[in-house]
Design a protein around this motif. Structure first.
Motif, mmCIF file in Angstrom:
data_model
loop_
_atom_site.group_PDB
_atom_site.id
_atom_site.type_symbol
_atom_site.label_atom_id
_atom_site.label_comp_id
_atom_site.label_asym_id
_atom_site.label_seq_id
_atom_site.Cartn_x
_atom_site.Cartn_y
_atom_site.Cartn_z
ATOM 1 N N SER A 1 0.848 -1.188 0.000
ATOM 2 C CA SER A 1 0.000 0.000 0.000
ATOM 3 C C SER A 1 0.885 1.241 0.000
ATOM 4 N N GLY A 2 0.241 2.397 -0.008
ATOM 5 C CA GLY A 2 0.962 3.651 0.111
ATOM 6 C C GLY A 2 0.966 4.469 -1.162
ATOM 7 N N GLU A 3 0.816 5.782 -0.989
ATOM 8 C CA GLU A 3 0.880 6.704 -2.123
ATOM 9 C C GLU A 3 2.130 7.563 -2.074
ATOM 10 N N ASP A 4 2.393 8.180 -0.929
ATOM 11 C CA ASP A 4 3.591 9.015 -0.807
ATOM 12 C C ASP A 4 4.842 8.153 -0.904
ATOM 13 N N LYS A 5 4.764 6.983 -0.292
ATOM 14 C CA LYS A 5 5.829 5.987 -0.396
ATOM 15 C C LYS A 5 5.185 4.623 -0.597
ATOM 16 N N ALA A 6 6.002 3.669 -0.966
ATOM 17 C CA ALA A 6 5.494 2.315 -1.187
ATOM 18 C C ALA A 6 5.831 1.437 0.008
ATOM 19 N N MET A 7 4.809 0.929 0.678
ATOM 20 C CA MET A 7 5.079 -0.078 1.694
ATOM 21 C C MET A 7 5.349 -1.385 0.963
ATOM 22 N N ALA A 8 6.558 -1.902 1.130
ATOM 23 C CA ALA A 8 7.001 -3.061 0.351
ATOM 24 C C ALA A 8 7.696 -4.068 1.264
ATOM 25 N N VAL A 9 7.718 -5.303 0.824
ATOM 26 C CA VAL A 9 8.390 -6.359 1.580
ATOM 27 C C VAL A 9 9.895 -6.114 1.603
ATOM 28 N N GLY A 10 10.462 -6.207 2.816
ATOM 29 C CA GLY A 10 11.904 -6.108 2.983
ATOM 30 C C GLY A 10 12.481 -7.488 3.260
ATOM 31 N N GLY A 11 13.070 -7.665 4.458
ATOM 32 C CA GLY A 11 13.612 -8.956 4.834
ATOM 33 C C GLY A 11 12.560 -9.809 5.522
ATOM 34 N N GLY A 12 12.987 -10.913 6.137
ATOM 35 C CA GLY A 12 12.058 -11.756 6.883
ATOM 36 C C GLY A 12 11.443 -12.870 6.069
ATOM 37 N N LEU A 13 10.342 -13.425 6.597
ATOM 38 C CA LEU A 13 9.724 -14.605 6.000
ATOM 39 C C LEU A 13 9.292 -14.380 4.561
#
Length: 340
Positions: A226-238
């Motif tokens: 989600s997100g418009e100003d920035k992109a919430m995206a998968v980083g590390g982890g599972l």
């Protein structure tokens, strides 16, 4: 207009916003809780000890008898227990991210659904009324206001449990560890081994194929939440590990958080060849998120946008649990053209 949705339910450090009663909250017409018919004889049960941490303090938990009345406050934990054939020992559930897996629908319908209020909270009175001796969910599910503080629960022989695979450095191997521990807590170790063995076999069918692909030929992938100003995206982890097992390269996989807020400039610089969009009940409609990405002026030259390689997975698919083997197969098909 897409509103940014924090995924604290999946992250250790972020807080979920915007849960609506229509999505997960209102009490259903499910039957009242019944005493479990199938019990494990306590005489055959080996006491289990583990550490429960709420992020501020560690608690030593000892389980002297198999748990019989479980409350689950996350979809992944609900499905993990159902995968262990523990539906008759579940006395309350809440917080679906996606429709329940078809193979669990019948058992799920028999579990009373707890009412969720604003801010991911349940009534402590409603929780205590279930007679639960086990509770698990997202990291903020267990609190003094909702279920009772961990030390209070332990004092009353109610087992608090937080999946280890919820941690920022988790892999699918950590999911196996969770199933193993749950099998011990409920006295169903053989069933837990059966579930894990099947997951391993299903994943091996994919990794055998993915292992033959050269590193330079693996597609660059971004998972957008989600997100418009920035992109919430998968980083590390599972979730990052699931992408790797599926044969992809997560463009933000070196980050030390499960989800990050990435600038659109960084997305353009990474130039993902595939974008996977997460779908969940409490979020914006997934098609709305896809349309937003396609119309974003900064992304017009990104390979995934130009080639229309945008795909969808459920948030529950990327959460710890029995779905992980399924989503690895699904994403492999997306990455290599086997699925459309």
């Amino acid at each position: 207009m897409i509103k940014s949705k924090s995924l604290k339910r999946f992250l250790v450090v972020l807080a979920i916003a915007g849960l609506t009663l229509s999505a997960v909250g209102c009490s259903s017409n499910k039957p009242e809780s019944k005493s479990p018919e199938t019990k494990v004889e306590s005489s055959n049960f080996k006491p289990v000890e583990f550490v429960y941490s709420d992020g501020a303090k560690d608690y030593n938990v000892k389980v002297n008898t198999p748990r019989q009345k479980a409350v689950t406050l996350s979809q992944f934990m609900t499905e993990m227990l159902l995968a262990l054939d523990l539906g008759d020992r579940m006395v309350g559930t809440a917080l679906l991210d996606n429709p329940i897996l078809p193979e669990f629908e019948e058992a799920y319908k028999k579990i009373p659904e707890l009412k969720i209020g604003e801010g991911h909270s349940i009534s402590k009175e409603a929780f205590m009324a279930t007679g639960a001796d086990f509770v698990s969910g997202w990291d903020m599910s267990i609190s003094e206001q909702t279920t009772g503080a961990p030390d209070e629960l332990i004092k009353n022989d109610i087992t608090p449990f937080l999946a280890k695979s919820y941690s920022p450095d988790a892999t699918v191997e950590t999911v196996y560890e969770d199933f193993d521990l749950l099998g011990k807590i409920f006295g169903v170790e053989d069933k837990a081994k059966e579930v894990v063995d099947k997951m391993k076999n299903d994943i091996k069918n994919v990794t055998d194929k993915a292992g033959k692909i050269k590193e330079e030929d693996r597609p660059k992938v971004m998972v957008y939440d989600s997100g418009e100003d920035k992109a919430m995206a998968v980083g590390g982890g599972l979730a990052n590990n699931l992408i790797e097992l599926a044969g992809g390269k997560n463009v933000f996989g070196k980050e030390n958080k499960p989800y990050i807020n990435a600038t659109w400039e960084s997305v353009v610089a990474e130039n993902p060849e595939v974008i996977v969009v997460t779908d969940y009940l409490a979020g914006s409609p997934v098609q709305e998120k896809i349309d937003f990405l396609k119309k974003h002026p900064a992304l017009k030259n990104v390979d995934a946008i130009k080639n229309n390689k945008i795909y969808v997975v459920g948030l529950a698919d990327l959460s710890p649990g029995v779905r992980n083997s399924k989503v690895i197969e699904k994403m492999h098909g997306y990455f290599y053209g086997e699925n459309k």
